[in-house]
Design a protein around this motif. Structure first.
Motif, mmCIF file in Angstrom:
data_model
loop_
_atom_site.group_PDB
_atom_site.id
_atom_site.type_symbol
_atom_site.label_atom_id
_atom_site.label_comp_id
_atom_site.label_asym_id
_atom_site.label_seq_id
_atom_site.Cartn_x
_atom_site.Cartn_y
_atom_site.Cartn_z
ATOM 1 N N UNK A 138 0.802 -1.222 0.000
ATOM 2 C CA UNK A 138 0.000 0.000 0.000
ATOM 3 C C UNK A 138 0.832 1.268 0.000
ATOM 4 N N UNK A 139 2.054 1.226 0.530
ATOM 5 C CA UNK A 139 2.853 2.456 0.553
ATOM 6 C C UNK A 139 3.311 2.847 -0.850
ATOM 7 N N UNK A 140 3.076 1.974 -1.826
ATOM 8 C CA UNK A 140 3.437 2.275 -3.202
ATOM 9 C C UNK A 140 2.228 2.696 -4.033
ATOM 10 N N UNK A 141 1.062 2.848 -3.414
ATOM 11 C CA UNK A 141 -0.118 3.322 -4.135
ATOM 12 C C UNK A 141 -0.093 4.843 -4.227
ATOM 13 N N UNK A 142 -0.715 5.361 -5.280
ATOM 14 C CA UNK A 142 -0.797 6.805 -5.429
ATOM 15 C C UNK A 142 -1.558 7.456 -4.286
ATOM 16 N N UNK A 156 -1.325 10.881 0.615
ATOM 17 C CA UNK A 156 -1.548 11.144 2.038
ATOM 18 C C UNK A 156 -0.263 11.572 2.721
ATOM 19 N N UNK A 157 0.830 10.890 2.416
ATOM 20 C CA UNK A 157 2.120 11.261 2.994
ATOM 21 C C UNK A 157 2.475 12.698 2.633
ATOM 22 N N UNK A 158 2.264 13.060 1.392
ATOM 23 C CA UNK A 158 2.551 14.420 0.930
ATOM 24 C C UNK A 158 1.715 15.443 1.696
ATOM 25 N N UNK A 159 0.449 15.149 1.903
ATOM 26 C CA UNK A 159 -0.446 16.064 2.606
ATOM 27 C C UNK A 159 -0.086 16.169 4.086
ATOM 28 N N UNK A 160 0.242 15.034 4.691
ATOM 29 C CA UNK A 160 0.630 15.044 6.105
ATOM 30 C C UNK A 160 1.897 15.871 6.302
ATOM 31 N N UNK A 161 2.800 15.792 5.338
ATOM 32 C CA UNK A 161 4.052 16.541 5.442
ATOM 33 C C UNK A 161 3.856 18.043 5.293
ATOM 34 N N UNK A 162 2.773 18.451 4.619
ATOM 35 C CA UNK A 162 2.702 19.880 4.366
ATOM 36 C C UNK A 162 1.351 20.543 4.343
ATOM 37 N N UNK A 163 0.242 19.825 4.483
ATOM 38 C CA UNK A 163 -1.029 20.492 4.298
ATOM 39 C C UNK A 163 -2.043 20.372 5.415
ATOM 40 N N UNK A 164 -1.871 19.405 6.305
ATOM 41 C CA UNK A 164 -2.904 19.148 7.313
ATOM 42 C C UNK A 164 -2.694 19.908 8.611
ATOM 43 N N UNK A 165 -1.487 20.430 8.814
ATOM 44 C CA UNK A 165 -1.182 21.052 10.094
ATOM 45 C C UNK A 165 -0.756 20.010 11.103
ATOM 46 N N UNK A 166 -0.986 20.279 12.377
ATOM 47 C CA UNK A 166 -0.660 19.305 13.424
ATOM 48 C C UNK A 166 -1.609 18.114 13.313
ATOM 49 N N UNK A 167 -1.068 16.899 13.324
ATOM 50 C CA UNK A 167 -1.891 15.701 13.175
ATOM 51 C C UNK A 167 -2.473 15.317 14.535
ATOM 52 N N UNK A 168 -3.804 15.194 14.576
ATOM 53 C CA UNK A 168 -4.509 14.864 15.815
ATOM 54 C C UNK A 168 -4.777 13.361 15.947
ATOM 55 N N UNK A 210 -9.690 8.503 3.272
ATOM 56 C CA UNK A 210 -9.116 7.604 2.267
ATOM 57 C C UNK A 210 -9.972 6.345 2.219
ATOM 58 N N UNK A 211 -10.630 6.123 1.090
ATOM 59 C CA UNK A 211 -11.473 4.946 0.897
ATOM 60 C C UNK A 211 -10.885 4.129 -0.243
ATOM 61 N N UNK A 212 -10.245 3.025 0.087
ATOM 62 C CA UNK A 212 -9.555 2.232 -0.929
ATOM 63 C C UNK A 212 -10.521 1.528 -1.878
ATOM 64 N N UNK A 238 -10.120 15.439 0.537
ATOM 65 C CA UNK A 238 -9.530 16.356 1.510
ATOM 66 C C UNK A 238 -10.591 17.372 1.911
ATOM 67 N N UNK A 239 -10.799 17.495 3.202
ATOM 68 C CA UNK A 239 -11.822 18.392 3.733
ATOM 69 C C UNK A 239 -11.155 19.566 4.446
ATOM 70 N N UNK A 240 -11.518 20.755 4.030
ATOM 71 C CA UNK A 240 -11.039 21.956 4.702
ATOM 72 C C UNK A 240 -11.974 22.229 5.878
ATOM 73 N N UNK A 241 -11.917 21.326 6.825
ATOM 74 C CA UNK A 241 -12.781 21.414 8.003
ATOM 75 C C UNK A 241 -11.935 21.279 9.263
ATOM 76 N N UNK A 242 -12.457 21.824 10.364
ATOM 77 C CA UNK A 242 -11.745 21.698 11.624
ATOM 78 C C UNK A 242 -12.369 22.554 12.691
ATOM 79 N N UNK A 243 -11.592 22.788 13.741
ATOM 80 C CA UNK A 243 -12.064 23.608 14.849
ATOM 81 C C UNK A 243 -11.071 24.718 15.117
#
Length: 345
Positions: free
Chosen positions: A123-127, A132-144, A239-241, A250-255
């Motif tokens: 799975x780590x070789x799937x697009x 997700x890795x790319x987004x976690x590294x730069x787009x999601x902020x602090x991971x909860x 992520x729904x495989x 990707x949801x621009x949602x939060x608190x």
């Protein structure tokens, strides 16, 4: 050209054989299996590939540079160590070994001989997972949080629990995607068939930060679900495989947390929660077959002495979590600390 042999032609072996036979830079030379009917099937489809039930002949063949192992997990250590000691690079099916002790020995042997040791964390070789890795590294902020569900009706395994069969996928994804490693695990589960391993389990993984991860695996669900949620301070991922095209949303949602107040004459900080709801979008993903991508990477790593994305250390980290979860299951959810993975220079 890298000469390759595939050992094991059962459930996953045919996929390895097909992809190695098509991979640039690889020459599929042999397939090994103890089942004569399976070998006959190989010969019928790949007449130019040698077949054998003698693993030692694979190890003795100087044309074979790399061995791919797709056999039951209890055999991984013996087969992989023999190949490494014979000077062969190794690609081994997940999980890498039946224990962390075995996995550590494999990692150490590969390091000493400067051989490539890769584990099939497909799975780590799937697009989708790479995105997700790319987004976690730069787009999601602090991971909860990281929350995954992998359930279906069957396929029951008699030699391993649902944790070792299904959770290994989610743990390998988590190991690749998240910015930190878990430090402890707690697991609960149950077997509903006498004498058989657990068929349903819940894993909670703890980190040094406020991040928490949860994995639910189940062989007794009426529907098939393969869904992961990652929540961050700025954005969230679903992520729904099983989605045919829009696997990542990707949801621009939060608190938002604001403000403070006075209570009983004392300064007391109270978090006033506000909700933010923005757009949702589905990014374009590379839909190439993950196994093909993975095996091409393995060949490249062998050719250029590079380290694969899912190397022996990644396999060892996942097995340590599986072991800790198994211990926690036996002790009704007791929190089990995880030992850090050491590296051999």
């Amino acid at each position: 050209m890298i000469g390759v042999a595939v050992v094991g032609y059962g459930y996953w072996g045919p996929n390895l054989v097909r992809n190695f036979s098509e991979a640039a830079g690889a020459e599929l030379l042999a397939v090994c299996d103890v089942n004569k009917d399976r070998l006959a099937a190989v010969q019928g489809r790949y007449p130019g590939v040698s077949i054998t039930d003698d693993y030692e002949s694979i190890l003795r063949d100087p044309r074979i540079n790399a061995v791919a192992i797709a056999t039951p997990v209890t055999t991984h250590f013996r087969l992989a160590m023999s190949a490494l000691m014979a000077g062969k690079h190794v690609f081994v099916e997940k999980p890498i070994a039946a224990s962390s002790e075995e996995a550590q020995k494999m990692v150490d042997e590969a390091a000493r001989r400067r051989l490539v040791l890769a584990v099939d964390h497909t799975f780590v070789h799937t697009g989708a997972v790479r995105k997700m890795r790319e987004l976690v590294d730069g787009g999601l902020g602090e991971i909860y949080y990281y929350d995954s569900v992998r359930v279906n009706l069957g396929l029951f395994q008699h030699d391993v629990s649902v944790v070792w069969d299904l959770a290994v996928h989610d743990l390998s994804i988590m190991d690749y995607v998240l910015p930190s490693r878990p430090v402890a695990v707690s697991a609960t589960g149950m077997s509903h068939i006498a004498g058989e391993p657990e068929n349903i389990a819940y894993l909670n993984l703890l980190f040094d930060s406020n991040l928490i991860a949860h994995v639910h695996v189940n062989w007794l669900a009426p529907v098939k679900v393969r869904r992961t949620l990652i929540g961050g301070s700025r954005k969230m991922i679903v992520y729904d495989d099983l989605e045919p095209s829009e696997k990542i949303k990707i949801y621009d949602k939060g608190i938002t947390l604001n403000g403070g107040s006075q209570a009983n004459g004392e300064a007391v900080r109270q978090a006033l929660v506000g909700y933010r709801s923005g757009d949702m979008w589905a990014p374009h993903l590379d839909m190439s077959e993950a196994l093909g991508t993975e095996l091409k990477e393995f060949i490249r790593c062998v050719e250029h002495a590079e380290t694969p994305l899912a190397d022996g250390h990644a396999g060892l980290r996942v097995v340590r979590i599986l072991e800790a979860a198994t211990l926690s299951l036996a002790q009704r959810g007791r929190v089990v600390e995880l030992e850090p993975v050491r590296r051999v220079a």
